[in-house]
Design an enzyme around this catalytic site. Sequence first.
Site, short mmCIF file in Angstrom:
data_model
loop_
_atom_site.label_atom_id
_atom_site.label_comp_id
_atom_site.label_asym_id
_atom_site.label_seq_id
_atom_site.Cartn_x
_atom_site.Cartn_y
_atom_site.Cartn_z
N GLY C 220 0.80 -1.21 0.00
CA GLY C 220 0.00 0.00 0.00
C GLY C 220 0.84 1.27 0.00
O GLY C 220 2.06 1.24 0.20
N HIS C 221 0.16 2.38 -0.18
CA HIS C 221 0.78 3.72 -0.29
C HIS C 221 1.57 4.09 0.97
O HIS C 221 1.14 3.84 2.08
CB HIS C 221 -0.31 4.75 -0.51
CG HIS C 221 -1.24 4.91 0.66
ND1 HIS C 221 -1.01 5.83 1.65
CD2 HIS C 221 -2.37 4.27 1.00
CE1 HIS C 221 -1.98 5.75 2.54
NE2 HIS C 221 -2.83 4.81 2.17
N ASP C 222 2.72 4.72 0.75
CA ASP C 222 3.52 5.32 1.82
C ASP C 222 4.09 4.30 2.80
O ASP C 222 4.58 4.66 3.86
CB ASP C 222 2.69 6.37 2.59
CG ASP C 222 2.19 7.50 1.71
OD1 ASP C 222 3.00 8.34 1.30
OD2 ASP C 222 0.98 7.53 1.38
N VAL C 240 0.95 3.01 4.73
CA VAL C 240 1.60 3.69 5.85
C VAL C 240 2.09 2.71 6.92
O VAL C 240 2.04 2.97 8.12
CB VAL C 240 0.68 4.77 6.48
CG1 VAL C 240 1.49 5.80 7.26
CG2 VAL C 240 -0.15 5.51 5.42
#
Lengths: 315, 315, 315
Positions: C220-222, C240
């Site tokens: 997932g993102h970040d 995150v």
Amino acid sequence: MQFPSPVSIEWIATIIDAKITGNKNAFATGINELHKVEKGDLVFVDHPKYYKTCIESNASFIIINKETEVPDGKALLIVDNPFEAYCKIVNHFRPFKPVHSMMSESATAGEGTFIYPSAFVGNYVSIGKNCIIHPHVSILDHCIIGNNVIIQANTVIGSDAFYYNSKKDRSVWYKKMPSCGRVIIEDDVEIGAGCCIDRGVSHDTVIGKGTKMDNHIHVGHDTVIGENGLFAAGTAIAGVVNIGNGVTVWGQVGISKTLSIGDNAVILAKSGIGGDLETGKIYFGSPAEEASIKKRELVWIKRIPEIWEKVMAKK
Amino acid sequence: MQFPSPVSIEWIATIIDAKITGNKNAFATGINELHKVEKGDLVFVDHPKYYKTCIESNASFIIINKETEVPDGKALLIVDNPFEAYCKIVNHFRPFKPVHSMMSESATAGEGTFIYPSAFVGNYVSIGKNCIIHPHVSILDHCIIGNNVIIQANTVIGSDAFYYNSKKDRSVWYKKMPSCGRVIIEDDVEIGAGCCIDRGVSHDTVIGKGTKMDNHIHVGHDTVIGENGLFAAGTAIAGVVNIGNGVTVWGQVGISKTLSIGDNAVILAKSGIGGDLETGKIYFGSPAEEASIKKRELVWIKRIPEIWEKVMAKK
Amino acid sequence: MQFPSPVSIEWIATIIDAKITGNKNAFATGINELHKVEKGDLVFVDHPKYYKTCIESNASFIIINKETEVPDGKALLIVDNPFEAYCKIVNHFRPFKPVHSMMSESATAGEGTFIYPSAFVGNYVSIGKNCIIHPHVSILDHCIIGNNVIIQANTVIGSDAFYYNSKKDRSVWYKKMPSCGRVIIEDDVEIGAGCCIDRGVSHDTVIGKGTKMDNHIHVGHDTVIGENGLFAAGTAIAGVVNIGNGVTVWGQVGISKTLSIGDNAVILAKSGIGGDLETGKIYFGSPAEEASIKKRELVWIKRIPEIWEKVMAKK
């Protein structure tokens, strides 16, 4: 991997700069990692823990980092770094060969087969008759596809094995073991969309005749699946698994490495398989057990509050 | 599938070499498998176990392998192999049509839509306005994409159903049932990367307006998903599922076939759904239950050693 | 996202039509969502519940829909719709830029790198030396790939975050938050086939040096993953997440968002991680616990019938 023709081990010793002990005049017929090694094969070992297993395996020729005893008829090839020597041999026989078009000139496809323009077909791939290869399928080098096979969109046939030489005392812990095996897909198979079938790290990954796979299936290296199997979406099968004929696997199942699954076994959805499974039985759960046992267990769990009450009532 | 216009069943009987009993002068408006059959449709049945269900279903015309009674107004089309007859009709109306470029000439896309050069768009696909179709997306024949839709990279829209005619007394157990349904994606939907949305085997798979999907989502054939749903990565939804509006499904959930999921239901990560779910409730576990019940159960399991001690103390 | 150079917040106020209070003469160095916000950054908040957290975060400039107090040195940019203002700024600095070939002219690749003809490489992508980018890989805008990286077939690097502004009182509940972050893949990484690595929604997703991933992995993102990690097939990691060095994750694991996983932690197959994990420990189950505790629990469950018998025997 079988060599194109038997190779003198003296010549192999030269290219990997090895000292030979034992049967120096022999010819190797192939190279394999330990799980798949056959008579005539080269194998490598770089850890004392596995010396004995390797020397006593089916391998005829052992690339090793210690001079030790060798059984009659076999030979040791002694080098400082057996893993690097193994890679050198593999890369000699299976060098990386770039492809500059969507279908390699060395690939072939039979009569009645349709390959969508956006599918990729690598070097020495052989595709049978009456197949459909959907858009954005990737079929990588040396893979073999039978007749009447359907491979749905965005599926990968022949991705490299997830297999590394591992040492935690160097900056890069995991070094890639080059995959020299193939994927063999037999007649009448259908593979769904978005699947990934890894090639064997040293042998063949096989999908048996008539087996059907749904979307998002992962099949690890050197796994052999029998005929008329049914695999529902999201199932992941690790490497070097042996699956019998007529096996049914429902969705999102995971099967751990080097296991054997008996003919006609049924695995219910979301199960996690950590041990061999018997022929014809139904399994469920993670870790999985026979479904009837697992279901009884779920009923027992529901009865814990009742047990608690009985125990407290007797105080 | 609806036919382009009503078709005389006498003509259908000719192409599948069937004997008609019952209402011989009728016109069929479409063909569907049993789960999705509507008035005016053809359906097929080849097993005595399902004769009654099929004849009494919404179907007006039943392709069957036994002469039997037929309700008023309906007709039977009697053949030796109803499955082959079904396939013949489907393949007549939806013949395989090769595509030789990245976008079929019969496909259309609205104003403001950008299709990356490496995306594939099949025959008769319709894409609305202001969409983005990312690299290596495959949109297969007859699918319909609304306005303001984003389809992320390497996703497949319209893969064939995982649906086979199954008979274990022949060498190939599973024969492919050709998929003649579509995928319909409504306005304002976003589909993540690496997803696979199967077309209906005979009807439509629908993703409702405003629904958002993460990566690696699988949606089975003929499943209908409502508006404003949220589906996290790795979730697999089987075929012929009905999902309401405003449903939230977290990661790696599995939903079994032919279920109904109520509006605004929430399914927590890794759950396995084997039964219908009620509106507005929160579910967890595999097999899933209401999350509050499941969480209490996990607490009870933790207390087993305490119960054991109490029991042993009383000896 | 860092801006190419510091930007006057008065200029930003102009483009989003905001009233400024506080430190009007400052310069913003970037824009981030709350989880990743740094000193000098713009952030936005549109719900009273989060006003305080945002104003007291590392952010120097807060786009907000209410005039309120602002700490010394910071500034508020007051607008009716902070989310729309955030999007406007992001889209100004990262406008959608179509690509009309398989490799953008602004992308670069180092010596010894081979990119298969059917791979897609977007705008401003930088690929290092001696990499192999397999067929049908999509590497989207602004991503950075190190040296000696292998990306297997049909993998997506830089898909958009699964991240939406959510309001249930409008017809489209979820509005896309444009992703302006990147994916950074460090040296000696291998990513398997069919993986999807999302870009940061506002910061960077990072895969650390020497980490190896199997097929069908979702990141997932970040999310930031350390060095020398090993991730087996079918694992999904939400946004995150912070994963240390030397972490081993077996197949089909799920890791929930914003968690921290300690160095050298091991997560066994099919586990579901809902909380932070400590350094060097082994975890199993869903919800996961230390594997030794979980395994003991499974033994206790097997003993429930025995407990039942003991309790009943005392009646």
